[in-house]
Write a protein that holds these residues in place. Structure first.
Motif, short mmCIF file in Angstrom:
data_model
loop_
_atom_site.label_atom_id
_atom_site.label_comp_id
_atom_site.label_asym_id
_atom_site.label_seq_id
_atom_site.Cartn_x
_atom_site.Cartn_y
_atom_site.Cartn_z
N UNK A 47 48.32 53.44 48.87
CA UNK A 47 47.59 53.21 47.63
C UNK A 47 46.45 54.21 47.46
N UNK A 48 46.22 54.60 46.23
CA UNK A 48 45.11 55.50 45.93
C UNK A 48 43.81 54.70 45.82
N UNK A 49 42.70 55.42 45.77
CA UNK A 49 41.41 54.75 45.63
C UNK A 49 41.37 53.95 44.33
N UNK A 50 41.91 54.52 43.25
CA UNK A 50 41.92 53.82 41.96
C UNK A 50 42.74 52.54 42.05
N UNK A 51 43.83 52.58 42.80
CA UNK A 51 44.67 51.38 42.94
C UNK A 51 43.97 50.31 43.77
N UNK A 52 43.23 50.73 44.80
CA UNK A 52 42.46 49.76 45.59
C UNK A 52 41.39 49.10 44.73
N UNK A 53 40.77 49.89 43.86
CA UNK A 53 39.75 49.33 42.96
C UNK A 53 40.40 48.35 41.99
N UNK A 54 41.55 48.73 41.44
CA UNK A 54 42.25 47.83 40.53
C UNK A 54 42.70 46.57 41.26
N UNK A 55 43.10 46.73 42.52
CA UNK A 55 43.53 45.58 43.32
C UNK A 55 42.40 44.61 43.59
N UNK A 56 41.15 45.11 43.58
CA UNK A 56 39.99 44.24 43.77
C UNK A 56 39.70 43.42 42.52
N UNK A 57 40.37 43.74 41.41
CA UNK A 57 40.30 43.01 40.14
C UNK A 57 38.88 42.95 39.59
N UNK A 58 38.36 44.10 39.17
CA UNK A 58 36.98 44.17 38.66
C UNK A 58 36.69 43.21 37.51
N UNK A 59 37.71 42.85 36.74
CA UNK A 59 37.47 41.96 35.60
C UNK A 59 37.05 40.56 36.02
N UNK A 60 37.28 40.22 37.29
CA UNK A 60 36.87 38.90 37.77
C UNK A 60 35.46 38.91 38.37
N UNK A 61 34.87 40.08 38.53
CA UNK A 61 33.57 40.17 39.20
C UNK A 61 32.42 39.50 38.43
N UNK A 62 32.48 39.40 37.09
CA UNK A 62 31.44 38.63 36.41
C UNK A 62 31.30 37.21 36.93
N UNK A 63 32.38 36.65 37.46
CA UNK A 63 32.32 35.29 38.02
C UNK A 63 31.44 35.24 39.26
N UNK A 64 31.22 36.40 39.89
CA UNK A 64 30.33 36.47 41.05
C UNK A 64 28.91 36.80 40.65
N UNK A 65 28.76 37.67 39.65
CA UNK A 65 27.42 38.12 39.23
C UNK A 65 26.70 37.05 38.43
N UNK A 66 27.39 36.41 37.49
CA UNK A 66 26.76 35.46 36.57
C UNK A 66 26.02 34.33 37.26
N UNK A 67 26.61 33.65 38.27
CA UNK A 67 25.88 32.54 38.89
C UNK A 67 24.62 32.98 39.63
N UNK A 68 24.64 34.17 40.22
CA UNK A 68 23.46 34.65 40.94
C UNK A 68 22.35 34.99 39.95
N UNK A 69 22.71 35.65 38.86
CA UNK A 69 21.72 35.98 37.83
C UNK A 69 21.15 34.70 37.23
#
Length: 290
Positions: free
Chosen positions: A2-24
């Motif tokens: 897998x390329x770096x871009x594919x690893x990033x996509x595999x981490x599913x960036x669109x779900x990261x707001x679910x981690x940031x929002x509660x802390x903020x």
């Protein structure tokens, strides 16, 4: 490989707001209690982000080796697509778990919130057994319940407690609101995957409720947070500015209400995540400066 871009996509960036929002949001509640500690907030953010990435990779690995992702409509899955070896994806998940554990231990030590140690351990186990193990609870329709608890209640209340050493009814209301939006994110994802999950034997809550029931659940989950905002206005009228984040939900709501399926629902995941992040930021600002 897998390329770096594919690893990033595999981490599913669109779900990261679910981690940031509660802390903020939790930090905003701490500000409402006159007890903001930026370094502790940063540690909480690292824990939340690392756990989200870990559960995404763990889910990729476990679903991939089961064959659940052989026919997938959504974003790239590293294991299921064959672009990365299962062992590599599993290793990535464990590295992310390790980062979360180290940051979490540091947060416990500086805040002396020892009760968070078993909570943190439970969060890691919940992240792994969502789709891992012989009886993954995500396949039994319990995913939303765990998301509500860990990415809603615990994330918000834990962030507030480690800074303020206290909680409030406002903290609970904000935690419930953020938890509902985090669940809506998962429902949007699982609504899209109903056909393939049903064939693969993955009995998510969306599969159990059926198409119509899942759409109704999504609408309920994105409505409750804004009702809570109106209720909180008695304490701090400025929280009403949080209602503005609902604008970001409109495309997702239209797609869900309009009967969108498959790829038509992919943007709904993005829009729900953006709305959750905006909700967390706006309510934090209102509580901190209003």
């Amino acid at each position: 490989m897998a390329t770096r871009a594919q690893w990033i996509e595999g981490a599913r960036p669109r779900t990261l707001p679910a981690a940031v929002a509660p802390v903020v949001a939790g930090t905003g509640v701490a500000a409402d209690l006159d007890a903001v500690m930026p370094w502790r907030a940063l540690l909480a953010l690292v824990v939340a982000l690392a756990l989200q990435v870990a559960v995404n990779y763990a889910n990729d690995y476990s679903d991939g080796i089961r064959g659940t992702d052989d026919e997938r409509v959504g974003p790239l899955r590293l294991t299921g697509s064959g672009v990365a070896a299962p062992a590599s994806v599993k290793r990535a998940a464990f590295i992310a778990f390790g980062v979360a554990a180290v940051a979490g231990l540091a947060l416990v030590l500086v805040s002396r919130s020892w009760w968070l140690l078993p909570v943190g351990a439970a969060a890691v186990l919940a992240a792994w057994f969502y789709t891992g193990g012989s009886h993954p609870y995500g396949y039994l329709g319990l995913g939303e319940a765990f998301v509500f608890v860990f990415f809603g209640l615990i994330a918000v209340l834990g962030t507030t407690w480690t800074q303020a050493g206290a909680l409030s009814w406002t903290a609970l209301a904000v935690a419930v609101a953020v938890g509902c939006l985090a669940c809506a994110l998962l429902v949007a994802n699982n609504l899209r995957d109903i056909p393939t999950d049903r064939v693969a034997g993955k009995r998510t809550l969306a599969v159990r409720l059926g198409d119509r029931g899942a759409r109704a659940l999504y609408l309920t989950l994105v409505t409750v947070p804004y009702l809570l905002v109106v209720a909180l206005a008695w304490h701090q009228p400025w929280v009403l500015v949080t209602l503005a984040s609902a604008v970001l939900l409109l495309p997702a709501v239209r797609a869900v209400v309009g009967g969108g399926v498959g790829r038509q629902l992919i943007p709904a995941l993005r829009d729900t995540g953006r709305a959750e992040l905006a909700f967390g930021v706006l309510i934090a600002l209102a509580l901190a400066f209003g």
